[in-house]
Design an enzyme around this catalytic site. Structure first.
Site, PDB file in Angstrom:
ATOM      1  NE  ARG A 151      -1.879  -7.587   2.388  1.00 26.04           N
ATOM      2  CZ  ARG A 151      -2.007  -8.574   1.547  1.00 26.04           C
ATOM      3  NH1 ARG A 151      -0.328  -8.088   1.483  1.00 26.04           N
ATOM      4  NH2 ARG A 151      -1.849  -9.386   0.495  1.00 26.04           N
TER       5      ARG A 151
ATOM      6  CD  GLU B 233      -0.741  -0.439  -0.619  1.00 32.00           C
ATOM      7  OE1 GLU B 233      -0.952  -1.095  -1.665  1.00 32.00           O
ATOM      8  OE2 GLU B 233      -0.298  -0.683   0.270  1.00 32.00           O
TER       9      GLU B 233
ATOM     10  CG  HIS C 241       1.540  -3.942  -1.952  1.00 27.53           C
ATOM     11  ND1 HIS C 241       0.923  -3.946  -1.423  1.00 27.53           N
ATOM     12  CD2 HIS C 241       2.056  -5.055  -1.049  1.00 27.53           C
ATOM     13  CE1 HIS C 241       0.596  -4.926  -0.783  1.00 27.53           C
ATOM     14  NE2 HIS C 241       1.414  -5.243  -1.092  1.00 27.53           N
TER      15      HIS C 241
END
Length: 340
Positions: free
Chosen positions: A242, A271, A290
């Site tokens: 993360r 993000e 991601h």
């Protein structure tokens, strides 16, 4: 009794089919709190996708809610404490994409240590073949390194970290170490990992440091200026967990000042990654949006698995991935007694 899914994602069609056995399934038009609340009064199950916020005020609109599920391993957008106070189990899809993330991690490790992305970038940018070959084949420049002589450290030995360790073993790194305050030495040893009690010591030894921890208050900025200072200037950092696990400002400084050889980041503090992020301007960084756990195969596995976990919970079986186990014995029954 309705199941609400907060975002229409292609791979969740499989989960929709599975959860249809509980009753109607509906999607939110968008992920704004007011939109989600509109769908919740009759909902028994909420599948909460990233980008939504499920907190106390949202849950006030869900008097019939019995299960909250995140279709991903992460679930930081769900207020677990608020759900627990209401007797609602929260299920995360932990481990469902472990193999995909592990494969991706190995790919980034090799891309970093063997300078694959950097050499490709130079050639595509028009740099002369001879200059590129010299740069990446001379010891005094940017030659790659073998994993067989490297110490690889895995931080976080849950589903993904252990899978990474098992796949890494095939490449036979010089030494495989790990840190996880919740893992036993026996569990680590089964994956070929020598457990380090101290994270800083783990970082000092590592030629490659891999992050595979969940995002919690304890792991937020786990990698900060102090930990980065403990790492070798020749070391590499890989984050496929993360974004907020790594404090980006000191990481950028360490990379700019060559106090760290390079990094591969699949996740970021913010993000989508801002267009003006300084990370985009660093040559010693591999950036991906991601996608570590996303393959055609893993999407299907994740959708099927979260569907099965919700069905198990609804049937009264404690599901895999239960985030708040303390709620289980006093959870609200899926079926109301007056409806039975």
């Amino acid at each position: 009794m309705t199941t609400v899914i907060t975002k229409r994602l292609g791979y969740l069609r499989t989960a929709e089919r599975i959860l249809g056995s509980l009753g109607p399934v509906e999607y939110c038009e968008d992920q704004r709190a007011e939109t989600v609340r509109k769908h919740l009064p009759g909902a028994r199950v909420l599948v909460a996708t990233k980008g939504v916020t499920v907190d106390g005020p949202v849950l006030e609109s869900a008097p019939e809610l019995r299960i909250i599920a995140a279709p991903t391993a992460g679930y930081e957008w769900i207020d677990v404490r608020a759900a627990t106070a209401r007797g609602i189990p929260v299920i995360a899809n932990t481990g469902a994409a472990a193999s995909a993330v592990a494969e991706f991690t190995l790919g980034t490790v090799l891309a970093l240590t063997r300078r694959i992305v950097a050499a490709d970038r130079d050639l595509r940018g028009g740099v002369d073949w001879g200059r590129v070959r010299d740069r990446y084949s001379r010891v005094e420049q940017d030659i790659g390194s073998d994993l067989t002589t490297s110490t690889v450290a895995v931080v976080g030995l849950g589903h993904i970290g252990l899978e990474v360790a098992k796949k890494l073993a095939v490449l036979r790194p010089g030494k495989l170490i790990g840190h996880d305050p919740f893992a036993s030495a026996e569990t680590a040893a089964e994956a070929g990992v020598e457990l380090c009690a101290d994270l800083a010591d783990c970082a000092r030894q590592a030629d490659v440091l891999l992050l595979h921890v969940p995002l919690t208050p304890a792991t937020t900025h786990l990698v900060d200026a102090d930990l980065l200072a403990a790492m070798k200037p020749t070391a590499f950092l890989v984050n496929c967990s993360r974004g907020p696990v790594v404090e980006e400002a000191p990481l950028v400084a360490a990379l700019r000042e060559n106090r760290l050889a390079g990094a591969a980041l699949d996740v970021f503090e913010q993000e989508p990654l801002p267009v003006d992020s300084p990370l985009r301007r660093l040559e010693n960084v591999i950036l991906t949006p991601h996608i570590g756990g996303v393959t055609a195969q893993s999407d299907e596995v994740r959708a099927r698995e979260i569907g099965r976990r919700v069905l198990a919970c609804a049937a009264g079986t404690r599901p895999a991935g239960l985030v708040n186990p303390e709620v289980w014995e006093h959870r609200r029954p899926y079926e109301n007694t007056e409806e039975s």
